[in-house]
Design a protein around this motif. Structure first.
Motif, PDB file in Angstrom:
ATOM      1  N   SER A 133       0.847  -1.189   0.000  1.00 40.60           N
ATOM      2  CA  SER A 133       0.000   0.000   0.000  1.00 40.60           C
ATOM      3  C   SER A 133       0.881   1.237   0.000  1.00 40.60           C
ATOM      4  O   SER A 133       2.110   1.152   0.036  1.00 40.60           O
ATOM      5  CB  SER A 133      -0.940   0.009   1.218  1.00 40.60           C
ATOM      6  OG  SER A 133      -0.200   0.175   2.414  1.00 40.60           O
ATOM      7  N   GLU A 134       0.222   2.382  -0.050  1.00 39.53           N
ATOM      8  CA  GLU A 134       0.933   3.669  -0.024  1.00 39.53           C
ATOM      9  C   GLU A 134       0.451   4.533   1.137  1.00 39.53           C
ATOM     10  O   GLU A 134       0.523   5.757   1.079  1.00 39.53           O
ATOM     11  CB  GLU A 134       0.716   4.422  -1.339  1.00 39.53           C
ATOM     12  CG  GLU A 134       1.276   3.731  -2.575  1.00 39.53           C
ATOM     13  CD  GLU A 134       2.792   3.751  -2.620  1.00 39.53           C
ATOM     14  OE1 GLU A 134       3.383   4.618  -1.942  1.00 39.53           O
ATOM     15  OE2 GLU A 134       3.381   2.918  -3.337  1.00 39.53           O
ATOM     16  N   LYS A 135      -0.040   3.892   2.193  1.00 39.72           N
ATOM     17  CA  LYS A 135      -0.573   4.636   3.325  1.00 39.72           C
ATOM     18  C   LYS A 135       0.555   5.331   4.076  1.00 39.72           C
ATOM     19  O   LYS A 135       1.554   4.713   4.441  1.00 39.72           O
ATOM     20  CB  LYS A 135      -1.317   3.704   4.269  1.00 39.72           C
ATOM     21  CG  LYS A 135      -1.990   4.416   5.431  1.00 39.72           C
ATOM     22  CD  LYS A 135      -2.741   3.450   6.320  1.00 39.72           C
ATOM     23  CE  LYS A 135      -3.384   4.181   7.496  1.00 39.72           C
ATOM     24  NZ  LYS A 135      -4.121   3.257   8.391  1.00 39.72           N
ATOM     25  N   LEU A 136       0.401   6.634   4.295  1.00 38.57           N
ATOM     26  CA  LEU A 136       1.433   7.435   4.949  1.00 38.57           C
ATOM     27  C   LEU A 136       0.867   8.110   6.195  1.00 38.57           C
ATOM     28  O   LEU A 136      -0.341   8.304   6.326  1.00 38.57           O
ATOM     29  CB  LEU A 136       1.972   8.508   3.993  1.00 38.57           C
ATOM     30  CG  LEU A 136       2.574   8.028   2.665  1.00 38.57           C
ATOM     31  CD1 LEU A 136       2.960   9.223   1.815  1.00 38.57           C
ATOM     32  CD2 LEU A 136       3.780   7.145   2.907  1.00 38.57           C
ATOM     33  N   LEU A 137       1.767   8.451   7.090  1.00 36.67           N
ATOM     34  CA  LEU A 137       1.440   9.261   8.256  1.00 36.67           C
ATOM     35  C   LEU A 137       2.317  10.506   8.225  1.00 36.67           C
ATOM     36  O   LEU A 137       3.494  10.445   7.858  1.00 36.67           O
ATOM     37  CB  LEU A 137       1.667   8.477   9.551  1.00 36.67           C
ATOM     38  CG  LEU A 137       0.757   7.264   9.763  1.00 36.67           C
ATOM     39  CD1 LEU A 137       1.170   6.495  11.008  1.00 36.67           C
ATOM     40  CD2 LEU A 137      -0.704   7.697   9.871  1.00 36.67           C
ATOM     41  N   ASP A 138       1.746  11.628   8.633  1.00 33.67           N
ATOM     42  CA  ASP A 138       2.446  12.905   8.487  1.00 33.67           C
ATOM     43  C   ASP A 138       3.771  12.943   9.245  1.00 33.67           C
ATOM     44  O   ASP A 138       4.734  13.539   8.783  1.00 33.67           O
ATOM     45  CB  ASP A 138       1.541  14.052   8.959  1.00 33.67           C
ATOM     46  CG  ASP A 138       0.345  14.251   8.032  1.00 33.67           C
ATOM     47  OD1 ASP A 138       0.385  13.717   6.897  1.00 33.67           O
ATOM     48  OD2 ASP A 138      -0.628  14.904   8.447  1.00 33.67           O
ATOM     49  N   ILE A 139       3.825  12.319  10.395  1.00 30.79           N
ATOM     50  CA  ILE A 139       5.032  12.402  11.218  1.00 30.79           C
ATOM     51  C   ILE A 139       6.225  11.750  10.531  1.00 30.79           C
ATOM     52  O   ILE A 139       7.381  12.104  10.791  1.00 30.79           O
ATOM     53  CB  ILE A 139       4.793  11.746  12.603  1.00 30.79           C
ATOM     54  CG1 ILE A 139       5.964  12.020  13.527  1.00 30.79           C
ATOM     55  CG2 ILE A 139       4.514  10.276  12.457  1.00 30.79           C
ATOM     56  CD1 ILE A 139       6.235  13.463  13.826  1.00 30.79           C
TER      57      ILE A 139
END
Length: 336
Positions: A133-139
Motif C-alpha cells: 500500500s501507499e498509506k502514509l502518516l504525516d510524522i
C-alpha cells in the motif's frame, strides 16, 4: 441431705443459651482490589492477533521474509551448502575438512556489526520494494519533516532507494552513535511492529524517518548508555530536538508502548536475517577455527551446559521458555 426423696432439693437455674443468630456480627464489606490505573502491565498484554504478529510470536515468520520471496527465485529453497565457503568475489574458496573448520565471527549473542547492518538494510529494501500500500502518516513524511535543509525533490516518492543507499544511511547512524549489532536487530523488530500496529507501509518518502525512529527507540531500550535525542541532532545537522521528541512520542504511541522483545523473537529475527543474506548471496567472512578460539567456544558451551544442568536439577522443565532463564557467565570466554 443425701436422701433422694427429700423435699429440699436445690436446682440451679438454667442459663438460657444465646442464639448464635442473635449475636451481633458486624458487616464486613468484601475487599475489592481496584487498580489505580486501567492500564495493564506490559507483560499482561496479549493482542487478539498475537499469533499473526511476527514481532511477538516466536514461530511466525517475519514480514521481510514474506516480501523478499517475491524477488528471490524458487523462494528461499535455493541455498548454498554450509560446507562450502565463498569469498567476497563469489568464487569457491575452500571447504571444511576433518582437519580444518571455517567459521564466521557472527553468533546470535554477538552478531557481526557490518554484516548485520547489511542484512537489516536488505530487509528494509524488500519492505519498500514489495510494499502492499501507499498509506502514509504525516510524522514520517519527509516532505513535511525533511531531514536536511535542501528538502526532497517533488518526485522523491517515485524513486525507490537502492540497498546501498539504505545501508549507508543506517551505517552512518550506527557508527556516529556507536550502536551495537544487537540494536540493529531490535530496530528491525520495532519497524515491523510499527507496520503491523499502525497499518502503514514503508515507502520511498517515509523510510528514513521510520528507520530513524526505530533506531532511536531501540538504542534507548537496548543500550545501557543510550544516545540522547540531542545527540542525533549532531549527526543530522538540520533536524531539531523538538522534531526528534515528537517522532519518538508518536512512534511509542503507535507501538502501544509495547517495547518488549522476547529472546525467542530476537533469535528468530537473527536466523531469518542470515537466511535472507544467504538467499541474496551476501557472504559472511569466514576464517579457520584456531585452537584459541575453539577453547573459548568450548568454555562458553560448558558454562551454558552447567547452568542448564542446575536449572533442571531445581525442577525446571525441559520445555520451559528460554525467556524465563537467566544465564550468568562465570568465565571470561568472549568471542573476538
Amino acid at each position: 441431705m443425701g436422701n433422694k426423696n427429700s423435699c429440699c432439693v436445690y436446682v440451679s437455674p438454667r442459663r438460657e443459651r444465646k442464639n448464635v443468630e442473635d449475636k451481633y456480627v458486624p458487616s464486613v464489606q468484601p475487599l475489592v482490589r481496584e487498580s489505580c490505573s486501567n492500564l495493564q502491565h506490559i507483560s499482561e498484554r496479549e493482542p487478539e492477533d498475537f499469533e499473526s504478529d511476527p514481532s511477538l510470536h516466536p514461530s511466525t515468520g517475519p514480514l521481510f521474509i514474506q516480501r523478499s520471496k517475491v524477488d528471490i527465485k524458487n523462494g528461499l529453497i535455493k541455498q548454498k551448502s554450509q560446507n562450502n565457503i565463498y569469498d567476497s568475489r563469489g568464487g569457491l574458496k575452500k571447504s571444511n575438512s576433518c582437519s580444518t573448520i571455517y567459521i564466521d565471527d557472527s553468533t546470535v549473542s554477538q552478531p557481526n556489526l557490518k554484516n548485520t547492518i547489511k542484512c537489516v538494510a536488505l530487509a528494509i529494501y524488500y519492505h519498500i520494494k514489495n510494499r502492499t500500500s501507499e498509506k502514509l502518516l504525516d510524522i514520517f513524511d519527509e516532505k513535511l519533516h525533511p531531514l536536511s535543509k535542501e528538502g526532497v525533490a517533488d518526485d522523491y516518492s517515485k524513486h525507490e532507494p537502492e540497498h546501498r543507499l539504505i545501508y549507508k544511511f543506517v551505517r552512518t547512524l550506527f557508527n556516529a552513535a556507536q550502536l551495537t549489532a544487537e540494536c540493529a536487530i531490535i530496530t528491525l523488530v520495532y519497524l515491523e511492529r510499527l507496520l503491523t500496529y499502525a497499518e502503514v507501509d514503508i515507502t520511498p518518502s517515509n523510510w528514513k524517518r521510520i528507520v530513524l525512529g526505530a533506531i532511536l527507540l531501540a538504542s534507548k531500550v537496548w543500550d545501557d548508555q543510550a544516545v540522547w535525542n540531542v545527540d542525533y541532532c549532531q549527526i543530522l545537522k538540520d533536524i531539531t530536538v523538538e522534531d526528534m521528541n515528537e517522532l519518538e512520542r508518536q512512534f511509542l504511541e503507535m507501538l502501544q508502548f509495547n517495547i518488549n522483545v522476547p529472546s525467542s523473537v530476537y533469535a528468530k529475527y537473527y536466523f531469518n536475517l542470515r537466511t535472507l543474506a544467504e538467499a541474496n548471496e551476501l557472504t559472511f567472512s569466514a576464517e579457520p577455527l584456531s585452537k584459541d578460539r575453539a577453547q573459548k567456544l568450548e568454555a562458553m558451551s560448558r558454562t551454558c551446559e552447567d547452568r542448564l544442568a542446575e536449572l533442571h536439577k531445581n525442577g525446571l522443565k525441559k520445555w520451559s521458555s528460554v525467556d524465563n532463564m537467566t544465564i550468568s557467565r562465570r568465565s571470561l570466554a568472549v568471542l573476538s
